[in-house]
Design a protein around this motif. Structure first.
Motif, short mmCIF file in Angstrom:
data_model
loop_
_atom_site.label_atom_id
_atom_site.label_comp_id
_atom_site.label_asym_id
_atom_site.label_seq_id
_atom_site.Cartn_x
_atom_site.Cartn_y
_atom_site.Cartn_z
N PHE A 110 0.88 -1.17 0.00
CA PHE A 110 0.00 0.00 0.00
C PHE A 110 0.91 1.20 0.00
O PHE A 110 1.52 1.51 1.03
N LEU A 170 4.09 1.02 1.97
CA LEU A 170 4.05 0.00 3.00
C LEU A 170 3.95 -1.39 2.37
O LEU A 170 2.96 -1.73 1.74
N VAL A 217 3.06 -4.85 2.66
CA VAL A 217 2.24 -5.58 3.63
C VAL A 217 2.41 -7.09 3.48
O VAL A 217 2.38 -7.83 4.46
N PRO A 258 0.12 -12.01 14.23
CA PRO A 258 -0.20 -10.85 15.07
C PRO A 258 -0.92 -9.76 14.30
O PRO A 258 -1.04 -9.82 13.08
N ASN A 259 -1.39 -8.77 15.03
CA ASN A 259 -2.09 -7.65 14.39
C ASN A 259 -1.23 -7.01 13.32
O ASN A 259 -0.04 -6.80 13.53
N ALA A 312 -0.35 -8.26 10.52
CA ALA A 312 0.52 -9.18 9.80
C ALA A 312 0.20 -9.22 8.32
O ALA A 312 1.03 -9.57 7.49
N GLY A 313 -1.04 -8.85 7.96
CA GLY A 313 -1.44 -8.87 6.56
C GLY A 313 -2.47 -9.93 6.25
O GLY A 313 -2.73 -10.23 5.08
N SER A 350 -5.85 -9.98 6.74
CA SER A 350 -7.04 -9.48 6.05
C SER A 350 -6.70 -9.03 4.63
O SER A 350 -7.50 -9.19 3.70
N GLN A 393 -14.00 -9.16 8.67
CA GLN A 393 -13.55 -9.00 10.05
C GLN A 393 -14.57 -8.21 10.87
O GLN A 393 -14.87 -8.58 12.00
N GLU A 403 -11.60 -13.81 11.27
CA GLU A 403 -11.86 -13.62 12.70
C GLU A 403 -13.32 -13.93 13.06
O GLU A 403 -14.01 -13.08 13.63
N ARG A 436 -6.28 7.98 -3.37
CA ARG A 436 -6.35 6.53 -3.30
C ARG A 436 -7.77 6.06 -3.03
O ARG A 436 -8.61 6.77 -2.49
N ARG A 477 -10.93 1.74 1.38
CA ARG A 477 -10.73 0.34 1.69
C ARG A 477 -12.06 -0.38 1.67
O ARG A 477 -13.00 0.03 2.35
N1 LIG Z 1 -6.18 0.10 2.37
C1 LIG Z 1 -5.03 0.19 3.07
N2 LIG Z 1 -4.19 1.22 2.86
C2 LIG Z 1 -3.02 1.32 3.56
N3 LIG Z 1 -2.62 0.44 4.46
C3 LIG Z 1 -3.40 -0.61 4.72
C4 LIG Z 1 -4.64 -0.80 4.04
N4 LIG Z 1 -5.21 -1.92 4.50
C5 LIG Z 1 -4.37 -2.42 5.42
N5 LIG Z 1 -3.28 -1.64 5.55
C6 LIG Z 1 -2.14 -1.91 6.44
O1 LIG Z 1 -1.63 -3.16 6.10
C7 LIG Z 1 -1.17 -3.84 7.25
C8 LIG Z 1 -1.83 -5.20 7.31
O2 LIG Z 1 -3.20 -5.04 7.55
P1 LIG Z 1 -4.21 -6.26 7.66
O3 LIG Z 1 -5.56 -5.69 7.93
O4 LIG Z 1 -4.06 -7.12 6.48
O5 LIG Z 1 -3.66 -6.99 8.96
P2 LIG Z 1 -4.29 -8.20 9.76
O6 LIG Z 1 -3.25 -9.24 9.78
O7 LIG Z 1 -5.62 -8.56 9.21
O8 LIG Z 1 -4.41 -7.56 11.21
P3 LIG Z 1 -5.57 -7.73 12.31
O9 LIG Z 1 -5.20 -8.89 13.12
O10 LIG Z 1 -5.49 -6.46 13.07
O11 LIG Z 1 -6.85 -7.89 11.59
C9 LIG Z 1 -1.51 -2.96 8.44
O12 LIG Z 1 -0.34 -2.29 8.79
C10 LIG Z 1 -2.54 -2.00 7.90
O13 LIG Z 1 -2.43 -0.77 8.54
#
Ligand SMILES: Nc1ncnc2c1ncn2[C@@H]1O[C@H](COP(=O)(O)OP(=O)(O)OP(=O)(O)O)[C@@H](O)[C@H]1O
Ligand SMILES: [Mg+2]
Lengths: 330, 251, 295
Positions: free
Chosen positions: B14, B17, B19, B38-39, B41-42, B44, B86, B178, C289, C292
């Motif tokens: 993103f 970033l 991911v 962990p939170n 992690a990517g 979702s 989620q 989740e 952008r 989401r």
């Molecule tokens: N649309 C987006 N634009 C920018 N960054 C994003 C976007 N969606 C997710 N992120 C970032 O990508 C990273 C991974 O997010 P993701 O939601 O995939 O994590 P997760 O593993 O599902 O976490 P959680 O356990 O909190 O659900 C995070 O740092 C989040 O801030």
């Protein structure tokens, strides 16, 4: 499946009120002046056109200001078809609906991918384009001079020539369309529409083809708007470009918003207001367009459900018994 | 047959970033596969890529042996892929039963015009969909809420509605993000039984969760950390793995 | 087509383009600071020009006073729009559509009011430098049009400075980008929105007084101006002041080209088609952008 006594009671009431309303509707013209009946005829025409706008906005979240364009296409198809080409009346009407639907599909496929205010402004732009074309394509529309001598509709030797007679043509059409739209709303397709309005992401996962459904409803709405325009042309028998300007698009939208976009029969209330109010307000002088605009603002802010939403929430409160609690377990 | 789903070297960024960094794993048919991490992690994000909400920067998604990376969301769900979110995404104004009817929209054949004129085949199809919805409603113990707008239900119940809706069209692969968050311990127990029953009926499940209890239904788990798969194996192996412990506990 | 004719139409397109750009500028200011499309932007210009006309022509007071009060009238209207329409809508958690609908209602109200007091006639305001012309490659250009271009450019630069360098400008941006975060920083988000609408009103009023010597002031002019301004604004990215002017110039030039190659009757058709095409071709570039969707 069992029907709860509450639902049964509500249904019985709905039927009774509908039946009573129909009796009043049928008797009304016998007691009214020609001028008043004329207003009611316009209310019927606007109900038809407004239905399309209302359903689009309420069920698909599409603000359409393009309805005046389709209304115009319907009117010119009827006028040109019968006067210049000598076609039978139904052929003109159907041609208008087909042309409107085709244009709506061609334009809708790209435009309906837009969302929110983009979409609204895109349809407003469409209405402006349509209005300019109505003005410029003189060979077809007669420009500012318009087209006269449009024949009246006749069925089995009975000509719908007066407001009194036309009343009994336009309102059954409006009622039929209300019925059809209600059927659509409660069908699988209607459920899909409401689903994509509530949660578009989940609707996509459920396999609901969002854009294509929106385009179909837009096409339907255009065809219905065109039908209203054709009926209008056959009723007044003279049309000119003034009837299809932007303010007409706005009155259709106003009808939808005032009537309540989630309520299909509410459209009648919206149309009655929009057609009757200027007539009564005009006693106050030329101030009525201002009051109209203020009505739109006030309705959007204070009555987001419109007349229809107001009535149906009151109605639900009156007829429904206590609901099973949402949180309690079985 | 090989895998039902193959995630092949998927990377996603993103903006600045990164991911996901070259994630690859397979989901075996008939399995319940878990994805932990962990939170942030990517997880979702990976789900969004699998279900078609995002196109990965690099890599491919292969579903039932076909590359689906560029296919739309609806096309994937027609092919038999369903997911939940989620934050539960129910159709708030629709009743629970209507939610389920909407869930199997793709099975219907009738169009807008037929519905407009209320033709008999539309009614027949609607009756079929209702009947099927009622069956699923019974299976998920949602009977008492059948006629209630889903938006009025508490979050845990909304999750069940979402799950029931996903099951409506008998997906080949069910991806759950989740599913146990916001559920009480007994509800989690019910969820686990439900998942096992669905799995026994032949549905493959891909499960994202923090909940180690829920993970007990899985036969295979992949651990995702900062966009990379750091370990794969049984849940037991995950619990023993020092890398996973480190990622989770930061020790 | 002779060269003079071409230059002439380019000049006309350029002038019109700055007009659209000025309207677009107001739309961009309001969208940037309040995430609302103000469908009244063209009607704010109508108000500005009507007030300027009343003061400078009807009352015969000095021109400069008319200009100033026209701009102020736009600002005051912007303030009132927020207080009377936007704020009550926001309080009732209006959707994106409701904001557009109330401002559309406001646009009709303004237009109907002008119709009531001014009728269907159209009026022209004397411009800066009267009707004096300058020669550009044998083609003529109004001195006023040059002033229009200079002042618009000045306003864009001033807005840039305002958003980048002043505390209040930054607070306005913060309030729209992250309302909750701004609240925790002690920024009064509601007041920032009011300021944004008032600022948009000032820009609208300014557009009105600058435009009035070039086009006819008439009760219906608002809506079409809004749409063309909107096309200019989204062409330029919807939130960028400079982009709005740039978009306006492109739109004006395309229109001018349509006038010489097709016919003047189809000018609006071309502009509106362009508007739709832009929205379809670059919907994401406009918002930056994408939002989401999943997760
Ligand atoms: N649309 C987006 N634009 C920018 N960054 C994003 C976007 N969606 C997710 N992120 C970032 O990508 C990273 C991974 O997010 P993701 O939601 O995939 O994590 P997760 O593993 O599902 O976490 P959680 O356990 O909190 O659900 C995070 O740092 C989040 O801030
Ligand atoms: Mg997540």
């Amino acid at each position: 499946m069992t029907v709860s006594p509450d639902t049964q009671r509500a249904r019985a009431w709905t039927w009774a009120i509908t039946a009573a309303g129909l009796v009043v509707w049928a008797a009304l013209p016998w007691f009214l002046s020609r001028g008043t009946i004329d207003i009611l005829v316009f209310a019927g025409l606007y109900t038809i056109a407004g239905l399309g706008v209302s359903f689009l906005l309420g069920q698909c979240g599409i603000v359409s200001l393009a309805q005046s364009g389709f209304y115009g296409i319907g009117a010119y198809a009827a006028a040109y078809g019968t006067t210049a080409l000598g076609l039978p009346i139904p052929v003109g009407i159907i041609a208008g609906m087909v042309v409107s639907g085709a244009i709506a599909a061609a334009v809708g496929i790209p435009v309906l991918r837009l969302s929110g205010h983009f979409l609204a402004l895109a349809t407003l732009a469409l209405a402006i384009i349509a209005h300019v074309l109505f003005l410029e394509l003189e060979w077809l529309t007669g420009g500012t001079l318009g087209i006269g001598g449009i024949p009246r509709i006749a069925l089995f030797g009975f000509t719908f020539s007066t407001p009194f007679r036309f009343y009994y043509l336009v309102w059954p059409c409006a009622f039929a369309l209300i019925l059809f739209y209600t059927l659509l709303l409660n069908s699988r397709t209607g459920i899909a529409l409401r689903a994509m309005r509530d949660a578009p992401a989940a609707a996509a996962v459920a396999g609901i083809p969002i854009t294509s459904l929106k385009v179909r409803i837009f096409v339907l709405s255009a065809a219905v708007g065109s039908l209203a325009g054709s009926l209008f042309a056959h009723y007044v028998s003279f049309i000119s470009v003034d009837s299809f300007a932007i303010d007409r698009a706005i009155s259709f939208l106003l009808i939808a918003v005032l009537g309540g976009v989630r309520s299909i029969p509410g459209t009648i209330a919206g149309a009655l207001f929009v057609t009757a109010a200027p007539n009564y307000l005009s006693r106050l002088g030329d101030i009525h367009p201002i009051l109209f605009a203020v009505a739109l603002i006030v309705a959007v802010i204070f009555l987001p459900g419109g007349f229809g939403g107001f009535v149906s929430s009151t109605w639900r409160r009156l007829t429904a018994g206590p609901r099973p609690s949402a949180t309690g377990g079985p | 047959m090989g895998s039902i789903l193959e995630v092949r070297d998927v990377s996603h960024r993103f903006g600045g970033l990164q991911v996901l960094k070259g994630v690859s794993f397979d989901v075996a048919p008939g399995s319940i596969t878990g994805l932990i991490g962990p939170n942030g992690a990517g997880k979702s994000t990976l789900f969004n890529i699998i279900s078609g909400f995002l196109t990965p920067s690099v890599g491919d998604i292969v579903f039932l042996g076909q590359t689906t990376t560029d296919r739309g969301i609806a096309a994937r769900s027609r092919a038999g892929l369903q997911r939940t979110f989620q934050t539960p995404q129910v159709f708030r104004d629709l009743t629970v039963r209507e939610n389920l009817v909407a869930g199997c929209h793709m099975r219907g054949r009738t169009g807008v015009l037929e519905a407009f004129f209320g033709l008999p085949n539309v009614r027949r199809e609607m009756a079929d969909a209702r009947r099927r919805a009622d069956e699923i409603i019974e299976r998920f113990d949602l009977g008492p809420w059948r006629e209630i707008p889903a938006g009025e239900l508490p979050a845990g119940r909304q999750r069940m509605v979402e799950l029931a809706r996903a099951v409506m069209c008998e997906p080949k692969l069910l991806c759950l993000d989740e599913p146990s968050s916001g559920l009480s311990t007994t509800e989690v127990q019910t969820l686990m039984e439900t998942l096992e029953r669905l799995n026994a009926d032949g549905m493959t499940v891909l499960l994202v969760s923090h909940d180690m209890k829920l993970m007990e239904v899985t036969s295979m788990v992949h651990a995702l950390c900062f966009g990379e798969i750091i370990a794969s194996g049984s849940l037991h192996a995950m619990r023993e793995s020092p890398r996973v412990r480190e990622a989770y506990l930061g020790t | 087509m002779t060269l003079t004719l071409l230059v002439q139409s380019v000049l006309a397109g350029l002038t019109n383009g700055f007009v659209y750009g000025l309207i677009g500028l107001g739309i961009a200011v309001v969208f940037r600071g309040a995430r609302i499309i103000n469908a009244m932007q063209g009607d704010l210009a109508l108000i500005g020009s009507v007030v300027a006309y009343l003061i400078a022509v009807s009352l015969g007071l000095p021109m400069i006073l008319g200009f100033l009060l026209g701009v102020v009238a736009g600002g005051v209207t912007g303030f009132l729009v927020d207080r009377l329409m936007i704020r009550p809508t926001a309080k009732r958690r209006g959707t994106e559509d409701s904001f557009l609908l109330v401002t559309l209602g406001g646009a009709f109200a303004v237009s109907a009011t002008v119709l009531l007091y001014f009728g269907r006639d159209s009026y022209v305001l004397p411009g800066i430098g009267g009707n004096a012309m300058v020669d550009v490659f044998d083609a003529a250009m109004r001195v006023h049009a040059i002033w229009l271009i200079v002042i618009s450019t000045g306003v864009v630069l001033a807005l840039r400075w305002f958003y980048a360098k002043t505390a209040i400008g930054q607070a306005m941006l913060a309030a729209s980008i992250d309302p909750e975060g701004a609240l925790t920083l002690g920024i009064n988000v509601g007041w920032m929105r009011t300021m944004t609408l008032a600022l948009g009103g000032l820009v609208g009023g300014l557009a009105g007084v600058l435009v009035a010597p070039l086009i006819n002031i008439q009760y219906e002019m608002g809506l079409l101006l809004t749409l063309k301004g909107f096309a200019a604004a989204i062409l330029g990215g919807l939130t960028s002041p400079f982009g709005a002017i740039f978009g306006g110039v492109i739109l004006g030039l395309v229109e001018a080209l349509a006038v010489v190659t097709i016919s003047s009757g189809y000018k609006d058709v071309v502009a509106m088609t362009l508007l739709i095409a832009i929205m379809i071709a670059m919907p994401q570039g406009l918002f930056g952008r994408r939002g989401r969707l999943g997760g």
